[in-house]
Structures are given as C-alpha cells and as structure tokens.
Write a protein that holds these residues in place. Structure first.
Motif, PDB file in Angstrom:
ATOM      1  N   LEU A  75      13.504 -17.583  -5.384  1.00 60.00           N
ATOM      2  CA  LEU A  75      12.235 -17.454  -6.105  1.00 60.00           C
ATOM      3  C   LEU A  75      12.276 -16.301  -7.093  1.00 60.00           C
ATOM      4  CD1 LEU A  75       9.855 -17.638  -3.006  1.00 60.00           C
ATOM      5  CD2 LEU A  75      10.541 -19.551  -4.468  1.00 60.00           C
ATOM      6  N   ARG A  76      11.354 -16.334  -8.059  1.00 56.76           N
ATOM      7  CA  ARG A  76      11.049 -15.119  -8.809  1.00 56.76           C
ATOM      8  C   ARG A  76      10.115 -14.287  -7.939  1.00 56.76           C
ATOM      9  NH1 ARG A  76       7.991 -15.367 -13.424  1.00 56.76           N
ATOM     10  NH2 ARG A  76       7.195 -17.418 -12.903  1.00 56.76           N
ATOM     11  N   VAL A  77      10.396 -13.014  -7.856  1.00 58.54           N
ATOM     12  CA  VAL A  77       9.565 -12.137  -7.022  1.00 58.54           C
ATOM     13  C   VAL A  77       9.238 -10.876  -7.816  1.00 58.54           C
ATOM     14  CG1 VAL A  77       9.337 -10.926  -4.823  1.00 58.54           C
ATOM     15  CG2 VAL A  77      10.754 -12.984  -4.951  1.00 58.54           C
ATOM     16  N   THR A  78       7.974 -10.500  -7.774  1.00 60.75           N
ATOM     17  CA  THR A  78       7.536  -9.231  -8.364  1.00 60.75           C
ATOM     18  C   THR A  78       6.968  -8.363  -7.260  1.00 60.75           C
ATOM     19  OG1 THR A  78       7.011 -10.276 -10.486  1.00 60.75           O
ATOM     20  CG2 THR A  78       6.012  -8.138 -10.038  1.00 60.75           C
ATOM     21  N   GLY A  79       7.419  -7.117  -7.216  1.00 63.48           N
ATOM     22  CA  GLY A  79       6.872  -6.159  -6.274  1.00 63.48           C
ATOM     23  C   GLY A  79       5.967  -5.175  -6.990  1.00 63.48           C
ATOM     24  N   LEU A  80       4.780  -4.965  -6.443  1.00 65.01           N
ATOM     25  CA  LEU A  80       3.814  -4.018  -7.010  1.00 65.01           C
ATOM     26  C   LEU A  80       3.532  -2.917  -5.997  1.00 65.01           C
ATOM     27  CD1 LEU A  80       1.246  -6.503  -8.621  1.00 65.01           C
ATOM     28  CD2 LEU A  80       3.209  -5.383  -9.715  1.00 65.01           C
ATOM     29  N   LEU A  81       3.645  -1.676  -6.447  1.00 67.39           N
ATOM     30  CA  LEU A  81       3.438  -0.528  -5.581  1.00 67.39           C
ATOM     31  C   LEU A  81       2.340   0.362  -6.156  1.00 67.39           C
ATOM     32  CD1 LEU A  81       6.414  -1.532  -5.067  1.00 67.39           C
ATOM     33  CD2 LEU A  81       7.007   0.843  -4.605  1.00 67.39           C
ATOM     34  N   PRO A  82       1.080   0.188  -5.724  1.00 68.70           N
ATOM     35  CA  PRO A  82       0.029   1.132  -6.113  1.00 68.70           C
ATOM     36  C   PRO A  82       0.133   2.366  -5.216  1.00 68.70           C
ATOM     37  CG  PRO A  82      -0.888  -0.673  -4.819  1.00 68.70           C
ATOM     38  CD  PRO A  82       0.574  -0.939  -4.949  1.00 68.70           C
ATOM     39  N   GLN A  98      -5.595  15.452  14.561  1.00 73.09           N
ATOM     40  CA  GLN A  98      -4.524  14.737  15.237  1.00 73.09           C
ATOM     41  C   GLN A  98      -4.240  13.391  14.584  1.00 73.09           C
ATOM     42  OE1 GLN A  98      -2.609  16.099  17.489  1.00 73.09           O
ATOM     43  NE2 GLN A  98      -1.319  14.259  17.586  1.00 73.09           N
ATOM     44  N   SER A  99      -5.267  12.789  13.999  1.00 75.07           N
ATOM     45  CA  SER A  99      -5.092  11.482  13.358  1.00 75.07           C
ATOM     46  C   SER A  99      -4.321  11.577  12.055  1.00 75.07           C
ATOM     47  CB  SER A  99      -6.459  10.841  13.103  1.00 75.07           C
ATOM     48  OG  SER A  99      -7.136  10.606  14.309  1.00 75.07           O
ATOM     49  N   MET A 100      -4.198  12.789  11.511  1.00 72.81           N
ATOM     50  CA  MET A 100      -3.463  12.955  10.253  1.00 72.81           C
ATOM     51  C   MET A 100      -1.958  13.114  10.455  1.00 72.81           C
ATOM     52  SD  MET A 100      -5.593  15.455   7.765  1.00 72.81           S
ATOM     53  CE  MET A 100      -7.311  15.801   8.108  1.00 72.81           C
ATOM     54  N   VAL A 101      -1.527  13.384  11.676  1.00 72.55           N
ATOM     55  CA  VAL A 101      -0.134  13.755  11.911  1.00 72.55           C
ATOM     56  C   VAL A 101       0.835  12.683  11.431  1.00 72.55           C
ATOM     57  CG1 VAL A 101       1.576  14.269  13.695  1.00 72.55           C
ATOM     58  CG2 VAL A 101      -0.708  15.286  13.830  1.00 72.55           C
ATOM     59  N   THR A 102       0.480  11.425  11.596  1.00 73.52           N
ATOM     60  CA  THR A 102       1.378  10.330  11.198  1.00 73.52           C
ATOM     61  C   THR A 102       1.080   9.793   9.801  1.00 73.52           C
ATOM     62  OG1 THR A 102      -0.062   8.668  12.228  1.00 73.52           O
ATOM     63  CG2 THR A 102       1.685   9.623  13.598  1.00 73.52           C
ATOM     64  N   MET A 103       0.179  10.429   9.072  1.00 69.18           N
ATOM     65  CA  MET A 103      -0.271   9.834   7.821  1.00 69.18           C
ATOM     66  C   MET A 103       0.711   9.986   6.658  1.00 69.18           C
ATOM     67  SD  MET A 103      -2.941   8.020   8.151  1.00 69.18           S
ATOM     68  CE  MET A 103      -2.189   7.481   9.689  1.00 69.18           C
ATOM     69  N   LYS A 104       1.838  10.652   6.879  1.00 68.38           N
ATOM     70  CA  LYS A 104       2.892  10.619   5.866  1.00 68.38           C
ATOM     71  C   LYS A 104       3.481   9.217   5.748  1.00 68.38           C
ATOM     72  CE  LYS A 104       6.695  11.845   9.028  1.00 68.38           C
ATOM     73  NZ  LYS A 104       7.769  12.829   9.324  1.00 68.38           N
ATOM     74  N   ARG A 105       3.260   8.379   6.756  1.00 68.44           N
ATOM     75  CA  ARG A 105       3.815   7.030   6.733  1.00 68.44           C
ATOM     76  C   ARG A 105       2.801   5.983   6.255  1.00 68.44           C
ATOM     77  NH1 ARG A 105       0.092   4.569   9.241  1.00 68.44           N
ATOM     78  NH2 ARG A 105      -0.102   4.550  11.505  1.00 68.44           N
ATOM     79  N   ASP A 106       1.687   6.429   5.650  1.00 66.91           N
ATOM     80  CA  ASP A 106       0.676   5.469   5.203  1.00 66.91           C
ATOM     81  C   ASP A 106       1.101   4.742   3.932  1.00 66.91           C
ATOM     82  OD1 ASP A 106      -1.678   4.214   5.902  1.00 66.91           O
ATOM     83  OD2 ASP A 106      -2.942   5.530   4.707  1.00 66.91           O
ATOM     84  N   MET A 107       2.318   5.023   3.479  1.00 66.09           N
ATOM     85  CA  MET A 107       2.891   4.308   2.328  1.00 66.09           C
ATOM     86  C   MET A 107       3.953   3.310   2.787  1.00 66.09           C
ATOM     87  SD  MET A 107       5.496   6.182   3.151  1.00 66.09           S
ATOM     88  CE  MET A 107       6.720   5.432   2.103  1.00 66.09           C
ATOM     89  N   THR A 108       3.956   2.974   4.076  1.00 61.40           N
ATOM     90  CA  THR A 108       4.965   2.053   4.602  1.00 61.40           C
ATOM     91  C   THR A 108       4.962   0.727   3.857  1.00 61.40           C
ATOM     92  OG1 THR A 108       5.010   3.049   6.801  1.00 61.40           O
ATOM     93  CG2 THR A 108       5.665   0.748   6.637  1.00 61.40           C
ATOM     94  N   GLY A 109       3.795   0.206   3.521  1.00 60.59           N
ATOM     95  CA  GLY A 109       3.743  -1.069   2.798  1.00 60.59           C
ATOM     96  C   GLY A 109       4.490  -1.009   1.481  1.00 60.59           C
ATOM     97  N   ALA A 110       4.300   0.061   0.725  1.00 57.19           N
ATOM     98  CA  ALA A 110       5.010   0.219  -0.542  1.00 57.19           C
ATOM     99  C   ALA A 110       6.504   0.402  -0.316  1.00 57.19           C
ATOM    100  CB  ALA A 110       4.448   1.418  -1.315  1.00 57.19           C
ATOM    101  N   LYS A 135       0.840  -1.207   0.000  1.00 53.88           N
ATOM    102  CA  LYS A 135       0.000   0.000   0.000  1.00 53.88           C
ATOM    103  C   LYS A 135       0.869   1.249   0.000  1.00 53.88           C
ATOM    104  CE  LYS A 135      -3.087   2.590   3.086  1.00 53.88           C
ATOM    105  NZ  LYS A 135      -3.740   2.595   4.425  1.00 53.88           N
ATOM    106  N   GLY A 136       0.628   2.154  -0.964  1.00 52.78           N
ATOM    107  CA  GLY A 136       1.450   3.342  -1.101  1.00 52.78           C
ATOM    108  C   GLY A 136       0.658   4.634  -1.038  1.00 52.78           C
ATOM    109  N   ILE A 137      -0.003   4.903   0.065  1.00 52.47           N
ATOM    110  CA  ILE A 137      -0.741   6.161   0.220  1.00 52.47           C
ATOM    111  C   ILE A 137       0.212   7.197   0.805  1.00 52.47           C
ATOM    112  CG2 ILE A 137      -2.730   7.310   1.253  1.00 52.47           C
ATOM    113  CD1 ILE A 137      -3.427   5.203  -0.868  1.00 52.47           C
ATOM    114  N   THR A 138       0.672   8.116  -0.031  1.00 51.35           N
ATOM    115  CA  THR A 138       1.724   9.043   0.386  1.00 51.35           C
ATOM    116  C   THR A 138       1.247  10.067   1.409  1.00 51.35           C
ATOM    117  OG1 THR A 138       1.273  10.439  -1.538  1.00 51.35           O
ATOM    118  CG2 THR A 138       3.017   8.776  -1.756  1.00 51.35           C
TER     119      THR A 138
END
Length: 513
Positions: free
Chosen positions: A317-324, A288-300, A273-276
């Motif tokens: 293994l063959r591995v493919t990474g997908l970053l939406p 207050q809940s938005m303060v840490t939301m710069k890290r909502d792309m941690t999964g990506a 998950k890549g929500i910047t």
C-alpha cells in the motif's frame, strides 16, 4: 544524547549446522516440547547429546522439567577440548510448549534474558516450526533483550551480541523472513527506545528529528511543519496543546510508496499521538501520575518506526504517517479550561480539561489527512485514556473501528504479532455527552472515558473507514514478562507491521474493496 550510545539488539545469522557444532560459540540452546508422556527434546538435542556423551532426557527427568514455555534447564559443560566446538561451556534446554509462534516468541525472550552479556549463542529453538515460528523467535529474542541506560559508565548489562539460528537453511526465502522479522522487532525496539528517552531531551523538535532521520535512512520522503506554519495552516489542536511549553510543537509527515504498483495502490494514513511530556496542563496531574508521562508520545514513536520498516516488510500500500507532536506544559501561556480552539478544518472544541489533550492533536492529524491526502483508510494510535487501563488491564490494547473488516484485520494481526487488542463499542448513546453550549464539542465529556474519546475523534474521520487504537492500557509494562520489559512497551508496532505487510491488508474494507 546520541541514541547510538544506547544498547543495541542482538544480531542474527542463519546456519544449517547443529548448534553444538558451531565452532567458537560458548552457549547452546535446544528446545524442549511438552508431550503426553513428558517433555520431548527437539531439534539439535540428538547431536548435542552425542557430542557430550550425556543422556539429556535423564537430565530433564532429574530437573523435573515439563517443557512448559519459558522453563529452563541449565547444564554447565566442562572438558570440551575433544569437541569440534571446544568453546562450549553452557547448555540451555528451554521449554517451547507446543511450539506455536507465541511459545517461540516467549522462549526467545527467555533465551535473551539467560544469555545477557554473552558474545554469541547458538539456538535451534525455532527449528521446531515454520517461518512464522522463526519470526516469532527473533521478535522475542530481540525484545526480551531491550534495555535503556543513561549511566555515566554505560549500561550494567548488554544483550547477547549474536544469535546463530541453527538447523535453518540460509536460503533466499528464509533470509527474507529473517530480514522481515528483524525489521518488525527493530521497529518495536525503536518505539520503546524513543519512549524511554527523558523529556528534558525529548522535545518536539528532537522527536521530529529522530523520525525524519529514520525515515530518510529508509528512503522515505518527509515534511516537517514548525509552530509558525502550524498556526498559519490552522492546526489549532497542536498549537493549543503546545502553547504553554518552552519547546514549540511540530508536525511530521512521512510518505511511503511500494516499489511496484504505487499508482494503483490504496492509501492508508497512520496518525500517532506525540505528547513528549504530559503534565496535564493547567488541569494538572497528580505528581505520581506524571512519572511515566515521558512515554505519552508512544503513538508517534510507533508510527515513525513502522514507516521506516515498511520497505522491509514489502507493504503493498501507499502509507502516510502523521506525527502531531507537542509538550503539554504549565505556564502563563498555557491553554486554559474554558478556552475554545479551532481544530484543523474549522470544527471548534471547548477545552473543559487540558489533560484531555491527546485527542486535540489527533483530531488535527485526522482532519488534515481527510483534507489533503485523500486516504482510503485512517488509523490512529495513542496512549489516550486512563479509562482504557481500567477496562482492559495492562496486557490488552483497545480497538475502536467504524468498519468491521478493518477491525477484523487489526484484531487478527494483533493476535499473530503478540499485541492483542479488544474491540470496544462506538456507542452512539454517549454521543450527547460531547455537546457544548459554545462549541461543536467538549473535549472532556466524562465517562465512559475511552468511548467518549473515540466518539470525539470520529467526527474528524470524514466518514472514511477508520480505526482508533487506544494503547494507554499497554503503554507501560509494570514488570518484565517474556518479550515485554519493564517500562515503555512500544505497543502497536508489531501489530501494524503485520497488518500492513499482508498481501491484501484492505480486503473487504469500506470503499477500498
């Protein structure tokens, strides 16, 4: 902003010399283990005591030391002109408990914090154990050093520049373990770094560029789709979430193949998950809940960092990474509650809450993988639901899986890597909550929130062996705690690299047998 201007992790070197006899090193660290009758000095202590002419056991007794992991007994040193290492000025006797990998990971982090701004340290802490202990020590010393600063004059403090791993032979086997440990801890560091960058810099295009740069430096193939290509190819989730932002969305694909046996190698797809930045959209979050939301792309960030490290862990293994990647913003073009979007592959979703956006971009990534990549296994990772933090607190990640063997592999890797997860149920009893009168499903069906989110994603896995890592519980560390530093954690990089670096990562998993 150039990431090269940021704090860099320590460098490591192997040496078979006792730590106190490494010329030019001012700080020496030796281990103290717990024993039945009191603390026990470990490797390197005898040479140190001989060099200094001091009974170190008496020093520990005077300090009432126990050898508990992370405990530090510090001894300043003066009058060293007669020593082979005349630069020696400080001795740190650091508790390593029973000497397990977890103990050494924590002791390594303790050493890092006690030696901030030093040029070099010589440590025999990891000499208490095997290669797993060595790797854990390197991880702890690296991650305990992490920092991020955008101050005009640079960071207030910097990590120790170099750590000499004493009493450890610099042979080919140990060098390989060190290289692997540096790659693993470096991936976690990179994940934290990307998650720490503020969102006025970290647009979707910027994050995509960082992922591509790291992947290409590792010799991997990359593909990036822009907003027009995403719309043309039917990525309704990514486009819908990103349509309200001035900075348009991106979709990154990174491909890794092992050096040997690539044609016969099984194929794993990782989706992050890549929500910047996540404002919640029109279903806006409290301030207050938005303060840490710069890290909502941690999964990506985790997926990007893991992909770049795969060559160094010899993944078979063959591995493919997908970053939406998208920004969930508020504007006149934002997705509205009540809108119906068409996900990649045609399944429709009624958006009843625009703050349940992560599952929309992940769903596109999963469906694309099933349609185009023919994987054997799917794994997604995301800071997805606040419900996970309520369920598990802030030290354990959530794991959902439709395959018991895959769940076991990930659980075991999390325990080894110091990133523990707890398996949660994919309870069919809640499937009915996903029902929508106008679409195939509702994106915000209510509680139990982590479970219904996982059930939503399950519809996009094509029936393949699949695991979902909900790391919202561990996306931020509330305070420094051994290898965790306050702020974004990059949780999942070590877990995934431990799993993908095993000789048989898919043993017993679904159709991958």
């Amino acid at each position: 902003m150039s990431l090269q201007q940021q704090v860099s992790p320590p460098e490591f070197a192997l040496s078979d010399v006792a730590p106190s006899r490494l010329v030019g090193v001012g700080i020496v660290a030796v281990p103290v283990l717990t024993g039945e009758d009191g603390p026990l000095l470990g490797p390197g202590a005898a040479e140190l005591a001989e060099d200094l002419g001091i009974d170190l056991t008496q020093v520990l007794e005077a300090a009432e030391a126990t050898g508990e992991t992370g405990e530090v007994t510090e001894l300043p040193v003066v009058g060293t002109s007669d020593l082979a290492n005349s630069a020696l000025s400080r001795v740190l006797m650091i508790g390593v408990g029973a000497g397990t990998p977890t103990d050494l990971r924590r002791a390594g982090a303790t050493l890092a914090r006690r030696t901030t701004n030093a040029d070099a340290v010589a440590s025999s802490l990891s000499a208490v154990g095997d290669d797993d202990v060595l790797a854990a020590f390197v991880e702890g010393a690296t991650l305990g050093s992490f920092g991020f600063s955008m101050r005009k004059d640079g960071p207030r403090d910097r990590p120790v520049g170099r750590i000499a791993i004493a009493l450890t032979a610099n042979d080919e086997e140990r060098a390989a373990w060190l290289r692997r440990a540096v790659a693993t801890s470096g991936a976690s560091w990179q994940s934290r770094l990307l998650a720490s960058v503020p969102s006025n810099i970290k647009t979707p295009a910027w994050l995509a560029e960082q992922a591509v740069t790291a992947a290409e430096a590792a010799g991997l193939k990359t593909t990036v789709l822009d907003e027009k290509q995403l719309a043309e190819r039917g990525f309704g989730g990514v486009v819908g979430v990103g349509q309200g932002a001035a900075a348009p969305p991106r979709f990154v694909q990174i491909d890794y193949k092992p050096e040997k046996g690539a044609r016969k190698a099984k194929h794993v797809v990782l989706v992050g998950k890549g929500i910047t930045f996540d404002s919640g959209g029109l279903s806006i979050k409290p301030g207050q809940s938005m303060v840490t939301m710069k890290r909502d792309m941690t999964g990506a960030a985790v997926v990007a960092a893991v992909m770049a490290a795969l060559p160094d862990v010899d993944c078979p293994l063959r591995v493919t990474g997908l970053l939406p990647i998208a920004e969930n913003s508020v504007s006149g073009t934002s997705m509205r509650p009540g809108d119906v979007i068409t996900q990649y592959g045609g399944r429709t979703t009624e958006v009843t809450n625009t703050d349940a956006e992560g599952r929309l971009v992940l769903a596109d990534g999963l469906a694309y993988a099933v349609d185009k990549l023919d994987p054997d296994v799917l794994v997604d990772i995301a800071t997805l639901t606040g419900a996970m933090k309520v369920a598990l607190g802030q030290h354990t990640g959530g794991l959902f899986a439709n395959d018991d063997a895959l769940a076991a592999h990930l659980d075991e890797s999390g325990a080894r890597a110091g990133e523990r997860v707890w398996r949660m149920p994919l309870s069919e009893e809640y499937e009915g909550k996903l029902a929508s009168k106008v679409a195939d499903s509702d994106n915000a069906p209510g509680g139990p929130g982590a479970i219904t989110a996982a059930l939503f994603l399950q519809h996009f896995n094509g029936g393949l062996p699949w695991a979902h890592l909900d790391i919202a519980s561990v996306g931020d560390a509330p305070q420094d705690y051994f290898e965790w530093t306050e702020g974004p954690t990059g949780f999942g990089a070590r877990l995934l690299l431990d799993w993908l670096g095993q000789a048989e990562p898919l043993a017993g998993v679904g159709r991958a047998d």
